[in-house]
Design a protein around this motif. Sequence first.
Motif, PDB file in Angstrom:
ATOM      1  N   MET A   1       0.847  -1.180   0.000  1.00 49.84           N
ATOM      2  CA  MET A   1       0.000   0.000   0.000  1.00 49.84           C
ATOM      3  C   MET A   1       0.891   1.242   0.000  1.00 49.84           C
ATOM      4  O   MET A   1       1.885   1.301   0.703  1.00 49.84           O
ATOM      5  CB  MET A   1      -0.898  -0.006   1.232  1.00 49.84           C
ATOM      6  CG  MET A   1      -1.682   1.244   1.358  1.00 49.84           C
ATOM      7  SD  MET A   1      -2.862   1.391   2.724  1.00 49.84           S
ATOM      8  CE  MET A   1      -2.795  -0.091   3.641  1.00 49.84           C
ATOM      9  N   ALA A   2       0.528   2.230  -0.812  1.00 46.21           N
ATOM     10  CA  ALA A   2       1.248   3.502  -0.857  1.00 46.21           C
ATOM     11  C   ALA A   2       0.291   4.603  -0.419  1.00 46.21           C
ATOM     12  O   ALA A   2      -0.871   4.614  -0.826  1.00 46.21           O
ATOM     13  CB  ALA A   2       1.748   3.772  -2.264  1.00 46.21           C
ATOM     14  N   ASP A   3       0.760   5.484   0.410  1.00 50.80           N
ATOM     15  CA  ASP A   3      -0.070   6.595   0.866  1.00 50.80           C
ATOM     16  C   ASP A   3       0.310   7.845   0.088  1.00 50.80           C
ATOM     17  O   ASP A   3       1.483   8.201   0.007  1.00 50.80           O
ATOM     18  CB  ASP A   3       0.113   6.824   2.367  1.00 50.80           C
ATOM     19  CG  ASP A   3      -1.010   7.668   2.955  1.00 50.80           C
ATOM     20  OD1 ASP A   3      -2.188   7.348   2.694  1.00 50.80           O
ATOM     21  OD2 ASP A   3      -0.716   8.635   3.669  1.00 50.80           O
ATOM     22  N   ALA A   4      -0.688   8.479  -0.490  1.00 46.72           N
ATOM     23  CA  ALA A   4      -0.482   9.725  -1.229  1.00 46.72           C
ATOM     24  C   ALA A   4      -0.463  10.889  -0.244  1.00 46.72           C
ATOM     25  O   ALA A   4      -1.301  10.962   0.648  1.00 46.72           O
ATOM     26  CB  ALA A   4      -1.608   9.925  -2.234  1.00 46.72           C
ATOM     27  N   PRO A  12       7.652   6.115  -4.436  1.00 45.10           N
ATOM     28  CA  PRO A  12       8.866   6.901  -4.233  1.00 45.10           C
ATOM     29  C   PRO A  12       8.884   8.212  -5.033  1.00 45.10           C
ATOM     30  O   PRO A  12       9.916   8.856  -5.125  1.00 45.10           O
ATOM     31  CB  PRO A  12       9.957   5.959  -4.746  1.00 45.10           C
ATOM     32  CG  PRO A  12       9.311   5.277  -5.911  1.00 45.10           C
ATOM     33  CD  PRO A  12       7.866   5.088  -5.480  1.00 45.10           C
ATOM     34  N   PHE A  13       7.742   8.604  -5.607  1.00 46.09           N
ATOM     35  CA  PHE A  13       7.705   9.759  -6.509  1.00 46.09           C
ATOM     36  C   PHE A  13       7.318  11.034  -5.768  1.00 46.09           C
ATOM     37  O   PHE A  13       6.356  11.046  -5.001  1.00 46.09           O
ATOM     38  CB  PHE A  13       6.734   9.506  -7.666  1.00 46.09           C
ATOM     39  CG  PHE A  13       7.050   8.249  -8.423  1.00 46.09           C
ATOM     40  CD1 PHE A  13       8.195   8.164  -9.204  1.00 46.09           C
ATOM     41  CD2 PHE A  13       6.217   7.151  -8.344  1.00 46.09           C
ATOM     42  CE1 PHE A  13       8.497   7.003  -9.895  1.00 46.09           C
ATOM     43  CE2 PHE A  13       6.513   5.983  -9.034  1.00 46.09           C
ATOM     44  CZ  PHE A  13       7.646   5.908  -9.812  1.00 46.09           C
ATOM     45  N   VAL A  14       8.051  12.115  -6.057  1.00 48.11           N
ATOM     46  CA  VAL A  14       7.804  13.411  -5.439  1.00 48.11           C
ATOM     47  C   VAL A  14       7.606  14.437  -6.546  1.00 48.11           C
ATOM     48  O   VAL A  14       8.405  14.513  -7.488  1.00 48.11           O
ATOM     49  CB  VAL A  14       9.001  13.833  -4.539  1.00 48.11           C
ATOM     50  CG1 VAL A  14       8.769  15.215  -3.945  1.00 48.11           C
ATOM     51  CG2 VAL A  14       9.226  12.805  -3.449  1.00 48.11           C
ATOM     52  N   LEU A  15       6.532  15.209  -6.437  1.00 51.91           N
ATOM     53  CA  LEU A  15       6.299  16.272  -7.417  1.00 51.91           C
ATOM     54  C   LEU A  15       7.530  17.163  -7.513  1.00 51.91           C
ATOM     55  O   LEU A  15       8.152  17.480  -6.500  1.00 51.91           O
ATOM     56  CB  LEU A  15       5.080  17.103  -7.019  1.00 51.91           C
ATOM     57  CG  LEU A  15       3.747  16.360  -7.080  1.00 51.91           C
ATOM     58  CD1 LEU A  15       2.667  17.171  -6.373  1.00 51.91           C
ATOM     59  CD2 LEU A  15       3.357  16.067  -8.520  1.00 51.91           C
ATOM     60  N   GLY A  16       7.876  17.542  -8.729  1.00 51.74           N
ATOM     61  CA  GLY A  16       9.027  18.413  -8.943  1.00 51.74           C
ATOM     62  C   GLY A  16      10.321  17.668  -9.210  1.00 51.74           C
ATOM     63  O   GLY A  16      11.325  18.289  -9.555  1.00 51.74           O
ATOM     64  N   ALA A  24      15.877   6.876 -11.073  1.00 46.77           N
ATOM     65  CA  ALA A  24      16.724   6.367  -9.991  1.00 46.77           C
ATOM     66  C   ALA A  24      15.865   5.790  -8.855  1.00 46.77           C
ATOM     67  O   ALA A  24      16.239   4.798  -8.234  1.00 46.77           O
ATOM     68  CB  ALA A  24      17.628   7.478  -9.458  1.00 46.77           C
ATOM     69  N   ALA A  25      14.700   6.386  -8.622  1.00 48.97           N
ATOM     70  CA  ALA A  25      13.833   5.943  -7.529  1.00 48.97           C
ATOM     71  C   ALA A  25      13.086   4.652  -7.855  1.00 48.97           C
ATOM     72  O   ALA A  25      12.853   3.825  -6.971  1.00 48.97           O
ATOM     73  CB  ALA A  25      12.831   7.041  -7.174  1.00 48.97           C
ATOM     74  N   ALA A  26      12.688   4.484  -9.122  1.00 48.30           N
ATOM     75  CA  ALA A  26      11.816   3.351  -9.456  1.00 48.30           C
ATOM     76  C   ALA A  26      12.247   2.558 -10.675  1.00 48.30           C
ATOM     77  O   ALA A  26      11.532   1.650 -11.099  1.00 48.30           O
ATOM     78  CB  ALA A  26      10.393   3.868  -9.654  1.00 48.30           C
ATOM     79  N   GLY A  27      13.375   2.910 -11.266  1.00 51.16           N
ATOM     80  CA  GLY A  27      13.826   2.194 -12.449  1.00 51.16           C
ATOM     81  C   GLY A  27      13.167   2.712 -13.715  1.00 51.16           C
ATOM     82  O   GLY A  27      12.434   3.696 -13.705  1.00 51.16           O
ATOM     83  N   LYS A  28      13.424   2.016 -14.793  1.00 50.01           N
ATOM     84  CA  LYS A  28      12.881   2.393 -16.094  1.00 50.01           C
ATOM     85  C   LYS A  28      11.356   2.214 -16.079  1.00 50.01           C
ATOM     86  O   LYS A  28      10.855   1.201 -15.571  1.00 50.01           O
ATOM     87  CB  LYS A  28      13.508   1.500 -17.162  1.00 50.01           C
ATOM     88  CG  LYS A  28      13.049   1.784 -18.547  1.00 50.01           C
ATOM     89  CD  LYS A  28      13.715   0.842 -19.536  1.00 50.01           C
ATOM     90  CE  LYS A  28      13.116   1.058 -20.917  1.00 50.01           C
ATOM     91  NZ  LYS A  28      13.597   0.071 -21.873  1.00 50.01           N
ATOM     92  N   PRO A  29      10.600   3.178 -16.619  1.00 50.46           N
ATOM     93  CA  PRO A  29       9.137   3.021 -16.652  1.00 50.46           C
ATOM     94  C   PRO A  29       8.734   1.838 -17.532  1.00 50.46           C
ATOM     95  O   PRO A  29       9.466   1.444 -18.444  1.00 50.46           O
ATOM     96  CB  PRO A  29       8.641   4.345 -17.240  1.00 50.46           C
ATOM     97  CG  PRO A  29       9.811   5.004 -17.850  1.00 50.46           C
ATOM     98  CD  PRO A  29      11.041   4.435 -17.235  1.00 50.46           C
ATOM     99  N   LEU A  55       3.101   9.197 -14.322  1.00 48.66           N
ATOM    100  CA  LEU A  55       3.843  10.419 -14.034  1.00 48.66           C
ATOM    101  C   LEU A  55       3.784  11.301 -15.271  1.00 48.66           C
ATOM    102  O   LEU A  55       4.047  10.820 -16.370  1.00 48.66           O
ATOM    103  CB  LEU A  55       5.307  10.108 -13.723  1.00 48.66           C
ATOM    104  CG  LEU A  55       5.611   9.045 -12.678  1.00 48.66           C
ATOM    105  CD1 LEU A  55       7.124   8.913 -12.500  1.00 48.66           C
ATOM    106  CD2 LEU A  55       4.947   9.375 -11.355  1.00 48.66           C
ATOM    107  N   GLU A  56       3.474  12.581 -15.102  1.00 46.24           N
ATOM    108  CA  GLU A  56       3.409  13.495 -16.244  1.00 46.24           C
ATOM    109  C   GLU A  56       4.499  14.547 -16.160  1.00 46.24           C
ATOM    110  O   GLU A  56       4.675  15.202 -15.134  1.00 46.24           O
ATOM    111  CB  GLU A  56       2.038  14.165 -16.338  1.00 46.24           C
ATOM    112  CG  GLU A  56       0.984  13.206 -16.813  1.00 46.24           C
ATOM    113  CD  GLU A  56      -0.258  13.898 -17.329  1.00 46.24           C
ATOM    114  OE1 GLU A  56      -0.396  15.133 -17.201  1.00 46.24           O
ATOM    115  OE2 GLU A  56      -1.113  13.178 -17.875  1.00 46.24           O
TER     116      GLU A  56
END
Length: 151
Positions: A1-4, A12-16, A24-29, A55-56
């Motif tokens: 489970m991931a909490d937004a 592991p994704f952060v806006l900006g 680096a955080a999650a590998g190749k999409p 991710l946009e």
Amino acid sequence: MADATPYFGIAPFVLGMTRELARAAAGKPDSVETTRDDEGATVETWFYDGGEIELEFDPAPDAKLESITAWSAKTTVNGVAIIGCDLDDLQRLAKQADIHDLELTDDFADSGQCWQSEQHGLMFWAAKGKVVNMTIFPRFDDSGEQPQWPE
């Protein structure tokens, strides 16, 4: 489970963050698509977890992560599962997640509904009586033009 975390991201994704940091955080999409938005601007979308996270990015090489969309019921907001819930439960669950300004902003009848929280930078899309996804946006400055990226 991931909490937004509103205005921040979904681990592991952060806006900006840059493309390099996302990779680096999650590998190749899993896949990447380039499309045009409603205003005709080009948008690059990266898909992870079998399409459950989008991710946009603007297409510029130095662009930052502009929004994150989650499609999985395993993604929560402040510990509350909203994706996958019945539309009738959306307002109650939003309040449990400490989102008190959720409003219906667009109703496209059979195509779906857009619900937004300006106070939290969140958008929920509902179709056929269910919440199907959630998008997190950054906070913007007073002019509404410049994103205020998390630190």
